[in-house]
Design a protein around this motif. Sequence first.
Motif, PDB file in Angstrom:
ATOM      1  N   PRO A 282     -11.637  -2.054 -12.128  1.00  0.00           N
ATOM      2  CA  PRO A 282     -10.467  -1.204 -12.206  1.00  0.00           C
ATOM      3  C   PRO A 282     -10.816   0.272 -11.460  1.00  0.00           C
ATOM      4  CG  PRO A 282     -10.995  -1.988 -14.405  1.00  0.00           C
ATOM      5  CD  PRO A 282     -12.095  -2.411 -13.358  1.00  0.00           C
ATOM      6  N   SER A 283     -12.146   0.552 -11.371  1.00  0.00           N
ATOM      7  CA  SER A 283     -12.448   1.688 -10.571  1.00  0.00           C
ATOM      8  C   SER A 283     -12.155   1.858  -9.201  1.00  0.00           C
ATOM      9  CB  SER A 283     -14.061   2.121 -10.853  1.00  0.00           C
ATOM     10  OG  SER A 283     -14.696   1.035 -10.146  1.00  0.00           O
ATOM     11  N   VAL A 284     -12.094   0.684  -8.534  1.00  0.00           N
ATOM     12  CA  VAL A 284     -11.773   0.446  -7.100  1.00  0.00           C
ATOM     13  C   VAL A 284     -10.245  -0.228  -7.132  1.00  0.00           C
ATOM     14  CG1 VAL A 284     -12.519  -0.515  -5.030  1.00  0.00           C
ATOM     15  CG2 VAL A 284     -14.314   0.267  -6.361  1.00  0.00           C
ATOM     16  N   CYS A 285      -9.922  -1.038  -7.677  1.00  0.00           N
ATOM     17  CA  CYS A 285      -8.734  -1.852  -7.408  1.00  0.00           C
ATOM     18  C   CYS A 285      -7.508  -0.901  -7.904  1.00  0.00           C
ATOM     19  CB  CYS A 285      -8.852  -3.009  -8.407  1.00  0.00           C
ATOM     20  SG  CYS A 285      -9.968  -4.218  -7.609  1.00  0.00           S
ATOM     21  N   PHE A 290      -2.788   2.049  -6.377  1.00  0.00           N
ATOM     22  CA  PHE A 290      -2.062   3.272  -6.350  1.00  0.00           C
ATOM     23  C   PHE A 290      -1.692   3.835  -5.060  1.00  0.00           C
ATOM     24  CE2 PHE A 290      -1.690   7.854  -6.868  1.00  0.00           C
ATOM     25  CZ  PHE A 290      -0.371   7.901  -7.509  1.00  0.00           C
ATOM     26  N   SER A 291      -2.937   3.778  -4.293  1.00  0.00           N
ATOM     27  CA  SER A 291      -2.621   4.572  -2.690  1.00  0.00           C
ATOM     28  C   SER A 291      -1.687   3.518  -1.974  1.00  0.00           C
ATOM     29  CB  SER A 291      -4.067   4.514  -2.310  1.00  0.00           C
ATOM     30  OG  SER A 291      -4.608   3.214  -1.898  1.00  0.00           O
ATOM     31  N   GLY A 292      -1.670   2.324  -2.159  1.00  0.00           N
ATOM     32  CA  GLY A 292      -0.955   1.509  -1.484  1.00  0.00           C
ATOM     33  C   GLY A 292       0.737   1.579  -1.903  1.00  0.00           C
ATOM     34  N   ALA A 341      -6.127   9.161  -3.635  1.00  0.00           N
ATOM     35  CA  ALA A 341      -6.423   7.963  -4.298  1.00  0.00           C
ATOM     36  C   ALA A 341      -7.345   7.202  -3.234  1.00  0.00           C
ATOM     37  CB  ALA A 341      -5.486   7.119  -4.585  1.00  0.00           C
ATOM     38  N   LEU A 342      -7.363   7.103  -2.018  1.00  0.00           N
ATOM     39  CA  LEU A 342      -7.991   6.657  -1.023  1.00  0.00           C
ATOM     40  C   LEU A 342      -9.441   7.355  -1.092  1.00  0.00           C
ATOM     41  CD1 LEU A 342      -5.875   5.989   1.945  1.00  0.00           C
ATOM     42  CD2 LEU A 342      -6.831   4.207   0.276  1.00  0.00           C
ATOM     43  N   SER A 343      -9.607   8.591  -1.406  1.00  0.00           N
ATOM     44  CA  SER A 343     -10.959   9.220  -1.337  1.00  0.00           C
ATOM     45  C   SER A 343     -11.479   8.960  -2.647  1.00  0.00           C
ATOM     46  CB  SER A 343     -10.619  10.914  -1.478  1.00  0.00           C
ATOM     47  OG  SER A 343      -9.880  11.199  -0.354  1.00  0.00           O
TER      48      SER A 343
END
Length: 423
Positions: A282-285, A290-292, A341-343
């Motif tokens: 969850p911390s990455v996905c 969300f960024s997508g 979100a990407l950061s």
Amino acid sequence: MYPHTPLYKVKRPRRSPSRLSKGNHSLMPLRMPVYDPTPGDDVTQRRALSSAMLGLRGVALARGLRARASAWLRDSSCSALGLAHTASAPHAGDWRSPASPQPHGRPLSLSAAAVVSSAPRPLQPYLRLMRLDKPIGTWLLYLPCTWSIGLAAEQGCFPDWYMLSLFGAGAILMRGAGCTINDMWDCDYDKKVTRTANRPIAAGDISIFQSFVFLGGQLTLALGILLCLNYYSIALGAASLLLVITYPLMKRITYWPQLALGLTFNWGTLLGWSAIKGSCDPSVCLPLYFSGVMWTLIYDTIYAHQDKRDDALIGLKSTALRFQENTKQWLSGFSVAMMGALSLVGLNSDQTAPYYAALATVGAHLAHQIYTLDIHKPEDCWDKFTSNRTIGIIIFLGIVFGNLWKEKKIDETKTNKDSKIEN
């Protein structure tokens, strides 16, 4: 003429060459053979004379036809030259200059539209129904998958090429299935919109029943690809089917159909990670997903501005109609959320300098895209929409090189530790 009547020599008066040269050469006399009568050979001579007269008439007729043909060819060549001269003259609005060379034959093109056009004619409507002639949608569906596959790779390693290929084939099929479902739902609306009136179902090239059968074939192939993954990913991929079926209906219900599209199109950010790792982190996905979604709100809002007039007339809704003249402010907010979100993804996945350099490039690209956008020009909206493929590729390259940079960073750390131990 009686059978025993003797035949006499037939002599034609000779004409002087000077008189003949003044007239038509086709009228130049032919000398007929002269036969001397011989007793007991009257029938033979009579037949010979008849043959000679027929030959004379045939030659004269041939020469007359040849003369007429020559005259006709002269007239035709003059007409052809006149037409050629007229055609070569520049016309108003002709973009070609008179001196520009004309292409010989059909130019060779490897574009997706040219490939679809060169396919067998009965197959072309189905390829256009899948939008194979417009691959930008496939790219926008596929690139978020590559992000998660790249992030899930081992440190210092390239992404799994088998998974990249598998998800590429799946993106083609699922994007085609989504377009088929969309056109089946919207066939009556597509007929009323200029840009979509020539789609296969709206134009009557494919029936609803044929589309349904074709959709079944695409989903069957996509299921075959999904079954190549682990059980967690199979269940996760099957869960996206509800979004694929229902998101085309959202434009009838809400002004935020682009949000529903974002939730559907970026499901691959979850699926790609789980296909490599066996489950989602969850911390990455979640930040990546969300960024997508924010990215989809950006490019699909720009896309929706092409049809906003027709959509308003026929009662469809979109974020373009919701935002109107405030579009740039909304797009700027989505861009900030996407970059944040990407950061966070980079921090949670221990990304390195190449990744953040790629994010800086993406931020500059988004800023320029939004600043120069003209929402009242459909062609500019299309250009800005398609330029988002570049954004997705830059992010993927940043992930790949950032992951390779980790190995170098680890090697430098080991070297420093060894040097300290030696000292």
